[in-house]
Design a protein around this motif. Structure first.
Motif, PDB file in Angstrom:
ATOM      1  N   GLY A 210       0.892  -1.455   0.169  1.00  0.00           N
ATOM      2  CA  GLY A 210      -0.028  -0.068   0.204  1.00  0.00           C
ATOM      3  C   GLY A 210       0.623   0.799   0.053  1.00  0.00           C
TER       4      GLY A 210
ATOM      5  N   MET B  91      -8.901   6.404  -5.052  1.00  0.00           N
ATOM      6  CA  MET B  91      -9.359   7.447  -3.856  1.00  0.00           C
ATOM      7  C   MET B  91      -9.858   6.149  -2.620  1.00  0.00           C
ATOM      8  SD  MET B  91     -12.470   8.900  -6.146  1.00  0.00           S
ATOM      9  CE  MET B  91     -12.879  10.225  -4.982  1.00  0.00           C
ATOM     10  N   HIS B  92      -9.434   4.790  -3.036  1.00  0.00           N
ATOM     11  CA  HIS B  92      -8.983   4.027  -1.720  1.00  0.00           C
ATOM     12  C   HIS B  92      -7.718   4.931  -0.947  1.00  0.00           C
ATOM     13  CE1 HIS B  92      -8.714   0.594   0.600  1.00  0.00           C
ATOM     14  NE2 HIS B  92      -7.582   0.444   1.063  1.00  0.00           N
ATOM     15  N   HIS B  93      -6.578   5.242  -1.252  1.00  0.00           N
ATOM     16  CA  HIS B  93      -5.545   5.704  -0.907  1.00  0.00           C
ATOM     17  C   HIS B  93      -5.626   7.553  -0.467  1.00  0.00           C
ATOM     18  CE1 HIS B  93      -3.615   2.088  -1.464  1.00  0.00           C
ATOM     19  NE2 HIS B  93      -3.748   2.088  -2.665  1.00  0.00           N
TER      20      HIS B  93
ATOM     21  N   GLY C 102      -9.348   9.963  -0.226  1.00  0.00           N
ATOM     22  CA  GLY C 102     -10.682  10.774  -0.217  1.00  0.00           C
ATOM     23  C   GLY C 102     -10.478  11.747  -1.223  1.00  0.00           C
TER      24      GLY C 102
ATOM     25  N   ARG D 261       2.138   2.063  -3.558  1.00  0.00           N
ATOM     26  CA  ARG D 261       1.489   2.536  -4.264  1.00  0.00           C
ATOM     27  C   ARG D 261       1.113   3.327  -4.036  1.00  0.00           C
ATOM     28  NH1 ARG D 261      -2.801  -0.109  -6.545  1.00  0.00           N
ATOM     29  NH2 ARG D 261      -1.338  -1.395  -7.719  1.00  0.00           N
ATOM     30  N   ARG D 262       0.579   4.558  -3.346  1.00  0.00           N
ATOM     31  CA  ARG D 262       0.588   5.426  -2.603  1.00  0.00           C
ATOM     32  C   ARG D 262       1.899   5.932  -2.962  1.00  0.00           C
ATOM     33  NH1 ARG D 262      -3.273   6.974   1.729  1.00  0.00           N
ATOM     34  NH2 ARG D 262      -1.047   8.631   2.153  1.00  0.00           N
TER      35      ARG D 262
ATOM     36  N   LYS E 267      -9.821   4.454 -10.767  1.00  0.00           N
ATOM     37  CA  LYS E 267     -10.173   6.278 -10.041  1.00  0.00           C
ATOM     38  C   LYS E 267      -9.694   5.593  -8.985  1.00  0.00           C
ATOM     39  CE  LYS E 267     -13.037  10.002  -9.978  1.00  0.00           C
ATOM     40  NZ  LYS E 267     -13.161  10.872 -10.550  1.00  0.00           N
ATOM     41  N   ALA E 268     -11.068   4.151  -8.634  1.00  0.00           N
ATOM     42  CA  ALA E 268     -11.499   4.056  -7.538  1.00  0.00           C
ATOM     43  C   ALA E 268     -10.479   3.085  -7.353  1.00  0.00           C
ATOM     44  CB  ALA E 268     -12.215   2.892  -7.776  1.00  0.00           C
ATOM     45  N   THR E 269      -9.099   2.574  -7.076  1.00  0.00           N
ATOM     46  CA  THR E 269      -8.653   2.604  -6.912  1.00  0.00           C
ATOM     47  C   THR E 269      -7.814   3.762  -5.960  1.00  0.00           C
ATOM     48  OG1 THR E 269      -8.007   0.497  -8.282  1.00  0.00           O
ATOM     49  CG2 THR E 269      -6.282   1.237  -6.217  1.00  0.00           C
TER      50      THR E 269
END
Length: 403
Positions: free
Chosen positions: A218, A258-260, A262, A221-222, A254-256
């Protein structure tokens, strides 16, 4: 069609174009060029979107008209000074400060248009050449004793930096007065300054936040999202970059993303923190005031050589965020306060050690140092081969220290 009718239509068309330019000039200042749409401009001008398109083909053309109108008025003023007279840089700065929207627009464009994709890029690059030339003429005419071209570059840079700083400062920055004092300094005029007692040192001027926690995958990815967002924000600005574009650059939905993060504002904060963390080590040992001051140019050279993208991020976002409703406005406002305080404190400590050159005022010259550094970065981004940022910064820093 009669000549009278044709003339009336022409006059009405000119009037309508001026209404559009007036509306755009207001909106380009706040909320900013990137955040303003053609429909916003049409609504502010009181016309329809199709009606606006009868006069301008797009937002880029309107921006060119706004810039040209402001610059034309300055060229006319410069022309009235005559070729044999000093141009009075402080006088021009005072004129600009009194022109509604001038300082706000050009302070924001200085950074935003560093991207070669920006519609004002070429005009702003040419503008810097013009500013350096008439500043050089002013310095020669008023008896400055240094290298005219170097000094002109430095004055133009400090001028730019002060304009941007004034849009964030709550204490007021008198730009013409700063320029008058800087020109007097360049003429060799020095006045004795009463220095305060030695203050306690304050922390390094860039605030850092802790590293993100969580699983390694994670965090990776961030980090990739923030790095790619930094590149896009530097290229196109915050407002003109969408989360969808950032997700596409990273190669994730895009959903991924926004998981990281908001919100887009959360991502912007992470971009700014990343820049700070890369430029300043939180665990570095404290330096003496003299070493801190003389090390400025080395740090600037290293950034230009190893991380030019971080300079672009700062230039674009700090100028774009000058609009009070930008999500990063508070961040940069606080950063300017911290930065000015840090360098003022640094010079006060040098003064207490008896190391300051005659006539150095810690608050005034600490503010000028911040402004100069920012302004040189803008000019360097437009013409890296013409502006020796580290050398000019080093020369100024060393001029503050007793020989």
């Amino acid at each position: 069609m009669s000549a009278t009718t044709t003339r009336r239509q022409y006059v009405n068309g000119v009037r309508r174009r001026e209404q559009i330019v007036d509306a755009a000039a207001d909106l380009f200042v706040s909320p900013g060029f990137g955040a303003t749409s053609l429909r916003d401009i049409a609504a502010r001008a009181g016309i329809s979107h199709p009606g606006l398109l009868r006069h301008f083909t797009g937002k880029d053309e309107i921006l060119a008209a706004v810039v040209e109108r402001l610059e034309r008025r300055n060229r006319e003023w410069v022309h009235t000074q005559g070729s044999d007279n000093p141009l009075s840089i402080p006088g021009l700065a005072r004129r600009n400060a009194e022109a509604p929207g001038y300082v706000q627009l050009f302070a924001m464009l200085a950074g935003e248009a560093t991207s070669i994709r920006h519609p004002a890029h070429e005009r702003m690059r040419e503008r810097y050449r013009e500013v350096r030339e008439y500043t050089r003429r002013d310095l020669v005419a008023t008896g400055a004793t240094g290298n005219p071209l170097d000094d002109a570059t430095a004055v133009a840079a400090g001028w730019d930096g002060l304009q941007l700083m004034s849009l964030y400062a709550n204490d007021g920055i008198d730009i013409p007065r700063h320029l008058e004092e800087r020109l007097a300094w360049m003429r060799g005029e020095r006045s004795k300054v009463l220095l305060p007692p030695a203050p306690d040192p304050i922390p390094v001027y860039t605030a850092l936040e802790p590293e993100a926690t969580g699983y390694a995958k994670g965090r990776e990815r961030r980090a990739r999202i923030v790095a790619d967002a930094s590149l896009l924000f530097a290229r196109d600005g915050y407002h003109r970059t969408s989360l969808k574009e950032i997700a596409a650059a990273v190669g994730i939905p895009k959903a991924t993303l926004m998981h990281h993060f908001g919100t887009k504002e959360d991502l912007l904060t992470a971009v700014l923190v990343r820049r700070d963390r890369l430029l300043v080590r939180a665990d570095r040992p404290p330096l003496s005031p003299g070493d801190e001051l003389t090390g400025i140019a080395e740090g600037a050279a290293r950034s230009a050589r190893e991380a030019p993208g971080l300079i672009e991020v700062y230039a674009v976002l700090s100028c774009e965020a000058a609009s009070a409703d930008h999500p990063a406005h508070g961040y940069f406002a606080q950063r300017f306060v911290r930065t000015r305080a840090f360098f003022t404190n640094l010079l006060e400590r040098l003064g207490a050690e008896g190391q300051l050159a005659e006539g150095v005022d810690p608050e005034r010259d600490g503010t000028w140092l911040v402004a100069l550094w920012d302004g040189l970065q803008y000019q360097w981004l437009y013409e890296p081969d013409a502006v020796d940022l580290p050398r000019l910064l080093d020369e100024y820093a060393r001029s503050l220290v007793k020989a």
